[in-house]
Design an enzyme around this catalytic site. Structure first.
Site, PDB file in Angstrom:
ATOM      1  N   ASP A 108       2.082   5.929  -6.340  1.00 31.38           N
ATOM      2  CA  ASP A 108       3.318   6.006  -5.565  1.00 31.38           C
ATOM      3  C   ASP A 108       4.561   6.205  -6.419  1.00 31.38           C
ATOM      4  O   ASP A 108       5.579   6.693  -5.925  1.00 31.38           O
ATOM      5  CB  ASP A 108       3.477   4.731  -4.722  1.00 31.38           C
ATOM      6  CG  ASP A 108       2.391   4.628  -3.675  1.00 31.38           C
ATOM      7  OD1 ASP A 108       2.071   5.662  -3.069  1.00 31.38           O
ATOM      8  OD2 ASP A 108       1.845   3.527  -3.475  1.00 31.38           O
ATOM      9  N   HIS A 159      -2.130  -2.160  -9.824  1.00 29.32           N
ATOM     10  CA  HIS A 159      -3.195  -1.661  -8.948  1.00 29.32           C
ATOM     11  C   HIS A 159      -4.364  -2.619  -8.948  1.00 29.32           C
ATOM     12  O   HIS A 159      -4.667  -3.226  -9.974  1.00 29.32           O
ATOM     13  CB  HIS A 159      -3.675  -0.269  -9.405  1.00 29.32           C
ATOM     14  CG  HIS A 159      -4.386   0.463  -8.331  1.00 29.32           C
ATOM     15  ND1 HIS A 159      -5.730   0.275  -8.071  1.00 29.32           N
ATOM     16  CD2 HIS A 159      -3.933   1.354  -7.413  1.00 29.32           C
ATOM     17  CE1 HIS A 159      -6.066   1.037  -7.044  1.00 29.32           C
ATOM     18  NE2 HIS A 159      -5.000   1.702  -6.623  1.00 29.32           N
ATOM     19  N   HIS A 219       0.879  -1.191   0.000  1.00 30.28           N
ATOM     20  CA  HIS A 219       0.000   0.000   0.000  1.00 30.28           C
ATOM     21  C   HIS A 219       0.911   1.234   0.000  1.00 30.28           C
ATOM     22  O   HIS A 219       1.792   1.342  -0.862  1.00 30.28           O
ATOM     23  CB  HIS A 219      -0.931  -0.119   1.216  1.00 30.28           C
ATOM     24  CG  HIS A 219      -2.063   0.849   1.283  1.00 30.28           C
ATOM     25  ND1 HIS A 219      -2.405   1.691   0.255  1.00 30.28           N
ATOM     26  CD2 HIS A 219      -2.961   1.117   2.286  1.00 30.28           C
ATOM     27  CE1 HIS A 219      -3.460   2.413   0.618  1.00 30.28           C
ATOM     28  NE2 HIS A 219      -3.806   2.088   1.857  1.00 30.28           N
TER      29      HIS A 219
END
Ligand code: CMC
Length: 370
Positions: free
Chosen positions: A319, A262, A223
């Protein structure tokens, strides 16, 4: 009971467990909306205004934003006892661990600790949003044997964070980038950390406890912790020419390329698209292409090897380019996940309030097997 036929969706993939008015994702078209507004159209707003939108459900008018920003700025300072707690932390930990400890301690100091009304939660939530940057910056400076820098009420949420972290006022583009990063990190439907805050809230536990669940969940490398992992990968690669070989090694060893893939997006993450443009901009302004070039070489190799050759929808997620931007903003890997949390906390608060407003205990089942 153990023989009952039940369908188990590992990782709860594609399972809808609640309705929300806070945000929506179209994982096929690559669209993210906060309260019905496309994120592209929210970037001209301040983080304060976006956090107001998430929590209160509307873009604030002039009077509302002025009162809300005033309160956020007023709440930025942290008391002496919270600074003392930071001094007791192990300095080898990630800033995320210090932030989690501080939120726990902050609950003891909060004047509304025992007030779980909507108004009490709004006051506590505003303090959490205000103080997250101060805690992270203070921990970083204490760890590095530097004087803590007091918040500057003339600066925006993002610019003030960089100022408290580095001790000098950021440039205009730097301030724009960190504000955009906080906005893009603020909310993402029922991501794992947000889900964990709602699970905690569903027991009617308090706001701080729910936020601690969120922090603990965000930290993992699958995450928000991916942001730190990407920064470490950039460091390890260190020159653009080594990026391709690094990725090929990861793939042949069946390892994950951090910052890619994802659960919901089967196309390019819209947040990554924006961050990529911003990363390019700061690389040009700083006349330092290295980090951007390494990132591009990683992306090109993943695209060729996993998307084109193997048909897997593995694109950069939020990210990946956030980590590249952090490199240019002198944010260290140990800070990366906590910087994500600074943005995400307003989304968590919005979800916790939504959960309290129409609560039912979240309690799924597990099928017993021998
Ligand atoms: N690198 C290489 N292969 C990947 C990656 C990756 N980053 N992500 C997924 N795959 C492959 C995986 O090996 C699997 O292949 P196969 O079907 O041949 O076994 C396939 O894609 C599906 O993977 P999965 O693990 O079933 O997918 P998931 O939906 O459970 O996982 C994920 C989603 C985000 C955990 C995963 O993509 C991942 O581990 N990414 C790297 C860590 C990361 O960047 N996390 C940040 C997530 S998004 C932002 C956030 O939440 O902070």
């Amino acid at each position: 009971m153990g023989d009952r036929v039940v369908e188990i969706k590992k990782g709860l993939e594609d399972v809808f467990v609640l309705e929300t008015k806070i945000s929506s994702i179209d994982g096929i078209k690559g669209i993210l909306e906060y309260r019905g507004f496309n994120i592209h159209d929210l970037l001209h707003l301040s983080y304060d205004a976006v956090s107001y939108l998430l929590i209160h459900g509307k873009i604030p008018d002039e009077k509302e934003i002025s009162a809300y920003s005033h309160q956020l700025k007023k709440d930025r300072g942290i008391p002496e006892e919270m600074i003392r707690v930071l001094h007791t932390c192990n300095f080898n930990i990630e800033a995320m661990d210090a932030l989690r400890t501080e939120v726990s301690y902050m609950a003891h100091c909060d004047p509304d600790m025992n007030d779980n009304s909507y108004d009490g939660n709004i006051r506590k939530g505003t303090r959490l949003i205000s103080k997250f940057p101060t805690i992270v910056a203070a921990f970083h400076r204490i760890r590095n044997n530097q004087e803590i820098v007091a918040p500057d009420p003339h600066l925006s949420h993002g610019a003030n964070f960089l100022y408290m972290l580095r001790g000098t006022r950021p440039g205009e583009l730097e301030a724009e980038l960190i504000e955009a990063d906080f906005i893009l990190s603020a909310e993402h439907e029922l991501n794992t950390s947000t889900f964990s805050t709602r699970v905690t809230a569903s027991t009617l536990s308090d706001l701080h406890s729910a936020i601690i669940s969120g922090l603990s969940t965000l930290k993992g490398p699958l995450h928000g912790g991916a942001r730190m992992a990407v920064m470490e990968m950039l460091d390890e690669i260190s020159v653009p020419e080594h990026a391709e070989e690094h990725v090929l090694n990861l793939i042949s060893n069946k390892q994950r390329v951090m910052g890619f893939g994802h659960r919901v997006y089967k196309t390019y993450d819209p947040r990554a698209k924006i961050s990529k443009e911003l990363a390019k901009k700061i690389a040009e302004e700083k006349h330092e292409q290295k980090w951007y070039e390494i990132a591009q070489n990683i992306e090109n190799t993943v695209n060729r090897e996993l998307v084109e050759k193997r048909g897997k929808p593995i694109y950069p997620n939020v990210d990946f380019y956030a980590a590249v931007i952090y490199r240019y903003l002198e944010i260290t890997p140990q800070l990366a996940t906590s910087v994500f949390a600074i943005g995400r906390v307003s989304g968590w608060i919005a979800h916790i309030l939504e959960q309290y407003a129409d609560n039912r205990l979240i309690r799924p089942r597990a099928k017993f097997v021998r």
